[in-house]
Design an enzyme around this catalytic site. Structure first.
Site, PDB file in Angstrom:
ATOM      1  N   HIS A   1      23.629 -34.528 110.259  1.00 30.73           N
ATOM      2  CA  HIS A   1      23.911 -35.344 109.078  1.00 30.73           C
ATOM      3  C   HIS A   1      22.913 -35.021 107.954  1.00 30.73           C
ATOM      4  O   HIS A   1      23.311 -34.756 106.807  1.00 30.73           O
ATOM      5  CB  HIS A   1      23.819 -36.823 109.473  1.00 30.73           C
ATOM      6  CG  HIS A   1      24.023 -37.780 108.346  1.00 30.73           C
ATOM      7  ND1 HIS A   1      25.201 -38.445 108.139  1.00 30.73           N
ATOM      8  CD2 HIS A   1      23.201 -38.181 107.341  1.00 30.73           C
ATOM      9  CE1 HIS A   1      25.098 -39.218 107.070  1.00 30.73           C
ATOM     10  NE2 HIS A   1      23.885 -39.075 106.574  1.00 30.73           N
ATOM     11  N   GLU A   2      21.646 -35.040 108.291  1.00 31.78           N
ATOM     12  CA  GLU A   2      20.631 -34.783 107.252  1.00 31.78           C
ATOM     13  C   GLU A   2      20.699 -33.343 106.777  1.00 31.78           C
ATOM     14  O   GLU A   2      20.481 -33.063 105.598  1.00 31.78           O
ATOM     15  CB  GLU A   2      19.233 -35.140 107.752  1.00 31.78           C
ATOM     16  CG  GLU A   2      19.045 -36.616 108.136  1.00 31.78           C
ATOM     17  CD  GLU A   2      19.431 -37.614 107.040  1.00 31.78           C
ATOM     18  OE1 GLU A   2      19.339 -37.268 105.839  1.00 31.78           O
ATOM     19  OE2 GLU A   2      19.850 -38.745 107.386  1.00 31.78           O
TER      20      GLU A   2
ATOM     21  N   HIS B   1      23.029 -33.249 103.922  1.00 32.37           N
ATOM     22  CA  HIS B   1      22.388 -33.615 102.649  1.00 32.37           C
ATOM     23  C   HIS B   1      21.591 -32.434 102.099  1.00 32.37           C
ATOM     24  O   HIS B   1      21.659 -32.111 100.911  1.00 32.37           O
ATOM     25  CB  HIS B   1      21.449 -34.810 102.858  1.00 32.37           C
ATOM     26  CG  HIS B   1      22.147 -36.127 102.974  1.00 32.37           C
ATOM     27  ND1 HIS B   1      22.935 -36.638 101.968  1.00 32.37           N
ATOM     28  CD2 HIS B   1      22.178 -37.055 103.962  1.00 32.37           C
ATOM     29  CE1 HIS B   1      23.419 -37.821 102.330  1.00 32.37           C
ATOM     30  NE2 HIS B   1      22.980 -38.093 103.546  1.00 32.37           N
TER      31      HIS B   1
END
Lengths: 511, 511
Positions: free
Chosen positions: B276-277, B280
């Site tokens: 997920h990160e 980003h």
């Protein structure tokens, strides 16, 4: 143990003259932006991925241009004038004096130059790292040349009628005239050169129990650094230990971080580096909490800063009583079986053939410094070109220490300093000299036997407290000479350092 | 692999109108100061010792006050007017539009409020950490109340005639009207609630091979995170992985860092957080290098940012082709023996009784978000008091998910967000919805089978490149709706997300 902090009232109280409050409001913002830059600098050395250099350069340049803009603004000039007319007491007046000094020094430097210099230093650090890793001075030379040109331009903007080198020197050492430093250098040379010669002629063979035990893993060494930091009362909630290419300390009274680096073949290298950096941190942590952001809550000069690192490194961790208390812990960590005397000898060996400043002993260290100051000055004054630095370096190494490095990585590329500034190395020597003088004063105040006993027992709080009382808590209240007199009763003198090394190394080397 | 970066010319060239260059010189400095603040924020979450909070609050407050001062200055207003009259092309005009928006939004907010808010947020974060660790909402309540008051004051200064909540919402989501979001929420509720009910009624028993294998050590999990980051082409020289209480991403196109955190009992928790990160970070890294410091070199909104994390987390790392390719590597790290299908089931379990948002599945997640948005708004609009938050939280958890937490640490104290801002949670839902829409568009462009094959083979570069081409490289050139249309050919719609989850979970749960 709690961090020792002095108990002072803040100077920006509701009943302070309005002109003073207005000035401090402006100044504290500048100061906070500068301490923010310090975090960015730490991050760049310790945690930043390489690719971040471009962005970091821009961030730091924006910060330095902004603080410069604020420090030299008309609003600041007006606030200073008003505060100086407000009839302030000694402490507030000291804050104003320091702010005035910074304002005057910066007001004729163009903001674009400040920004360019900061950005260049960020770039230059990265290039230095690469050049050192690849032993490639030619890769570093253009960055060094640009730095020299920009720093000279800055010095000439500050004081067009004075030598650029002297102006640069005053960045780090505002209150100790360069002439006085030169006298101290002369006194040191006169004392150190014959002492080193005698030691070279000595038959004494000092023990090397830690090197003899073979390579130490990083984790082992980290454990030993952690143990000594515990003993020193380095507070976990206001500090941290990391690894970087060049050990350094960064921070303030709330957050004073240190770094070290591990050489497998000699665990005492990281050990003494850790204690050294702890000494720097002890100064930051001893600054008063409630003066954060004021000159009264900031360290005074690089020489005074270095006196704190040298005090803990040399006058605590390189003493016999220290090893009488600590050798068991060191043996446990390193799997060695050294006696206290052997450990004491191990950390006090004189190696005139060592090439690396940060690994140098307490005597030859200062010849490494003098060499750097001479090249520094010759570079700034145009007596040598950037291209000549490696050759001049090697020549002087041969002249002063009788050795020459095989590579520039172990020669003129070894230190990070020339990726950012000139005229900074003398701070290390001032620090050693002042550390010995402070040690003498502390021993007179607390008692010679008591200080030895505290060090032996690892009860080091009273030593830190003495330093906080006499040095740290004042921040920039007194100019250096006044601070030294306040703390030791005398002006700065090389006498105590020479006395200390003659006694210590005379005994160790059976002269 | 090299980081994918778009090849655009810088907008601040020598032939740009002088008015434009003048504006951008001012704005880039602001932007660099802001990205410097980002480093300080990262440091506070990851490396700063606790005692540093006081200093960090001052540093960040000085930075935010300074950028606010510059952003709202008369010089900026003049530069904007002049640039708007200069007849610029589309790209430069987009930069000016974005700067104008920020200038207008901030000009009526007093600098003292900005400073106070920033300092309070630093303080509040520390208090939140302590309150969460001690499960003590009462310790956090005063900080939350002050934050609410300060944020409402700020919103009222920006737009006194509009609801404070809407104004706050526009901080993160400037170009998606709140009404449109509310419609999307309604569509989602209508689709998700029956789907979750069907799943709860299903007899399907999904495999849990990684949980069944017992606790995983942090080092093991770090190894697995490292392995997937390698597969994802996360560049070591422009990023780093650390551990923090709340996983987050921080940085820019040159230095985009991520954090994760390890739960011993479920290694897929950290695994999906890491991916997920990474998503980003992929956005930041895909922004054009040569627009660093310009709106065209910055991410567009929190919803668009979240679409990138959701894309990689859900549409890559939670697909069956991914596990067909990666399960061997996961087994090697974790010492398990899962099949691809078992691994796929493990990361796609629906847990309506889960209490923690960041551990929630793809369906119930949005009920966690809706709950927070409702409390957020009620708090801001004064419909509930700070003291009522824990009770209202537990009531809504029961109502939406049929569970109530035993502690506030697992309830209303679980997220860091309310130590800083309100009206931010909706970004997560917008992100999921947009991720599904982008996934659909990418699959249409590249071919369904080819995307599956690339994911299966771990050849993920083309996916990142597609996102860079259609989303990242534009920075803030287009408002959200235009960007979505550019990238997908349609306005934002919940339709694709609902289609995706109905197909996926219908198959998994044998409906």
């Amino acid at each position: 143990m709690a961090v020792p902090t002095a108990d002072l009232d803040s100077t920006v109280t509701d009943d302070a003259p309005e002109a003073y409050r207005g000035l401090m409001e402006q100044y504290r913002r500048i100061s906070h932006l500068e301490s923010g830059s310090g975090v960015l600098y730490w991050d760049q050395q310790v945690t930043m991925p390489e690719g971040g250099t471009a962005a970091r350069g821009k961030q730091l340049a924006a910060l330095s241009a902004t603080t410069h803009e604020k420090l030299t603004s008309d609003a600041m000039a007006d606030a200073l004038d008003a505060a100086e007319d407000a009839g302030l007491g000694d402490e507030r007046a000291a804050n104003v004096r320091e702010i005035r000094r910074r304002h005057e020094r910066n007001r004729s430097v163009p903001e674009s130059l400040v920004e360019e210099l900061t950005e260049h230093r960020s770039h230059s650090q990265q290039v230095w790292k690469e050049a050192k890793a690849d032993d490639d001075f030619a890769h570093f030379a253009p960055a060094l040349e640009t730095l020299r040109d920009l720093q000279v331009e800055r010095a000439e903007a500050i004081a067009p009628d004075r030598p650029a080198y002297e102006v640069m020197y005053e960045d780090g050492e505002p209150y100790l005239p360069l002439e006085r430093l030169e006298e101290i250098f002369e006194e040191l040379k006169a004392g150190l050169v014959p002492l080193i010669e005698e030691i070279e002629a000595s038959d004494a063979d000092l023990a090397s129990p830690f090197v003899a035990a073979g390579p130490s893993a990083d984790d082992t060494q980290r454990g030993l650094s952690g143990a000594v930091l515990d003993l020193l009362n380095y507070p976990e909630d206001r500090g941290r230990l990391d690894v970087s290419a060049h050990p350094f300390t960064s921070g303030n009274q709330f957050d004073a971080r240190i770094t070290t680096r591990f050489k497998p073949e000699d665990p005492m290298d990281a050990f003494t580096a850790t204690v050294h950096e702890f000494g720097h941190a002890s100064y930051e942590l001893g600054l008063p909490d409630d003066r954060f952001g004021e000159p009264l809550g900031a360290s005074l000069s690089s020489g005074v800063h270095e006196s704190q690192s040298r005090f803990w490194e040399n006058h605590v961790a390189r003493t016999e009583p220290f090893w009488e208390g600590f050798v068991g812990e060191a043996n446990d960590h390193l799997g060695t079986d050294a006696t206290a005397r052997e450990a004491y000898e191990a950390v006090n060996q004189i190696y005139p053939d060592n090439l690396i400043r940060v690994e140098a002993d307490e005597l030859t260290y200062h010849l490494h410094i003098i060499l750097r100051c001479e090249i520094d000055r010759a570079l700034v004054e145009g007596d040598i070109s950037v291209e000549e630095v490696p050759a001049v370096w090697n020549e002087k190494m041969d002249q002063y220490l009788g050795v020459t490095p095989d590579t520039d990585a172990e020669g003129c590329l070894q230190d990070i300093h020339w990726s950012g500034r000139f005229a900074t190395f003398q701070g290390y020597t001032i620090g050693s000299v002042l550390a010995a003088q402070l040690d003498r004063a502390m021993r007179e105040a607390l008692g010679e036997d008591r200080v030895d006993a505290l060090i032996h027992e690892g009860d080091l709080g009273p030593l830190w407290e003495w330093m906080t009382e006499h040095v740290h808590r004042h921040g920039r209240r007194y100019p250096t000479d006044e601070l030294v007199e306040e703390a030791t009763g005398e002006p700065l003198s090389a006498e105590y350092f020479l006395e200390y090394v003659e006694e210590k190394f005379g005994e160790l080397y059976d002269r």
